[in-house]
Enzyme design. Structure first.
Site, PDB file in Angstrom:
ATOM      1  N   TYR A  85       4.000  13.104  70.658  1.00 24.88           N
ATOM      2  CA  TYR A  85       4.356  12.457  69.390  1.00 24.88           C
ATOM      3  C   TYR A  85       5.448  13.249  68.688  1.00 24.88           C
ATOM      4  CZ  TYR A  85       1.567  16.028  66.930  1.00 24.88           C
ATOM      5  OH  TYR A  85       1.069  17.208  66.440  1.00 24.88           O
ATOM      6  N   CYS A  86       6.195  12.525  67.844  1.00 21.76           N
ATOM      7  CA  CYS A  86       7.185  13.160  66.977  1.00 21.76           C
ATOM      8  C   CYS A  86       7.255  12.316  65.702  1.00 21.76           C
ATOM      9  CB  CYS A  86       8.543  13.253  67.677  1.00 21.76           C
ATOM     10  SG  CYS A  86       9.255  11.653  68.080  1.00 21.76           S
ATOM     11  N   THR A  87       8.213  12.577  64.830  1.00 24.08           N
ATOM     12  CA  THR A  87       8.216  11.933  63.520  1.00 24.08           C
ATOM     13  C   THR A  87       8.298  10.405  63.588  1.00 24.08           C
ATOM     14  OG1 THR A  87       9.366  13.902  62.748  1.00 24.08           O
ATOM     15  CG2 THR A  87       9.238  12.035  61.216  1.00 24.08           C
TER      16      THR A  87
END
Ligand SMILES: [Zn+2]
Ligand SMILES: [Zn+2]
Length: 295
Positions: free
Chosen positions: A176-178
């Site tokens: 996951y990331c922003t």
């Protein structure tokens, strides 16, 4: 209050003449009071901008008028004012700098929705969740039980996968990331290097916390704009996971040390930030070259 919007968007799509788009885009944004940062490359667009509700609506229509971007996904947040001071539109080699030009988006991990990720947690499924962001981002917020590589920047992702994550090749992995953009190539790099069951969180943290606050996201979400952090949870124990560098109180707020030579990111509560004149140390406070703008 709440009369502004912050937009986060990206799309990997082949662009013929990104340099022409860059000029047009900057002119349009300046004329329409849109502020923020947009990168174009042959491989697509990556941007975050702010403006009044009306101006942002106009911007969305403008971007969607390009055939390549007609189906672009805008993630939208409410704000009280502009989240940026200026407008930058730049031409880049990659829309996220990760030295991953050779990696193919088509090999990206399977998309997992916030609903499905919630289910993974609720079912206590055997999976590894990995933060694809930098150390200072995961310091103030992360998913429950996440592995948080101590990366200085996204260019270190390859090394993290090759060295730290290689033991998990047979495991179920969620990255996951922003907003999802970093995971496109981060997950593809894993798939291309023999990881068998890789998922990427669709729409990123932004998409998850909007739907399921107070569940498995812990702390604040780091943002690269004037807001600095978004705090999605209301449950006290999930609000902040970091402590103020000076007084130790729980907070998600951070500053860049105002000594321009230092610029170090430190977690700091509002009181200590002011008390320390936006600096990390006595030495930095004495520096003659300090940032002028306060936040
Ligand atoms: Zn403090
Ligand atoms: Zn400093």
């Amino acid at each position: 209050m709440n009369d502004y919007r912050v937009l986060l968007f990206y799309k990997y799509v082949s662009l013929q003449n990104p340099e022409i788009i860059v000029d047009e885009h900057l002119t349009w944004c300046l004329k329409n009071e849109i502020k923020g940062r947009i990168f174009f490359a042959n491989e697509g667009v990556n941007g975050t901008v702010s403006g009044t509700i009306q101006n942002i609506e106009n911007y969305k229509s403008y971007l969607k008028s390009f055939t390549e971007f007609s189906d672009i996904w805008f993630k939208e947040d409410i704000a009280d004012e502009h989240a940026f001071k200026k407008m930058h539109v730049r031409l880049k080699n990659e829309i996220v700098h990760g030295d991953l030009e050779e990696v193919s988006i088509e090999n990206g991990g399977k998309r997992i929705t916030p609903e499905e990720l919630l289910q993974f947690y609720n079912d206590e499924k055997d999976f590894i969740i990995v933060d694809a962001r930098n150390w200072y981002e995961s310091k103030i917020g992360k998913f429950k039980n996440a592995i948080t590589p101590q990366m200085k920047n996204f260019r270190e992702w390859k090394k993290v996968v090759d060295e730290d994550l290689k033991e998990f090749k047979d495991k179920t992995i969620v990255t996951y990331c922003t907003g999802g953009i970093r995971c496109e190539k981060a997950s593809a790099y894993m798939v291309e290097n023999g990881f068998k069951n890789v998922y990427q969180l669709n729409g990123g943290i932004v998409n998850f916390i909007k739907k399921f606050p107070d569940t498995y996201w812990e702390g604040g979400m780091f943002v690269f704009d004037e807001r600095r952090v978004v705090v999605p949870n209301s449950k006290q124990e999930l609000k902040h996971i970091a402590q103020c560098h000076f007084c130790g109180e729980p907070t998600s707020y951070y500053i860049n040390c105002h000594n321009l030579q230092c610029d170090k990111i430190i977690v700091s509560c509002h009181e200590c930030k002011i008390g320390n004149d936006y600096c990390c140390s006595e030495e930095c406070r004495k520096s003659p070259r300090k940032r002028k703008q306060y936040h």
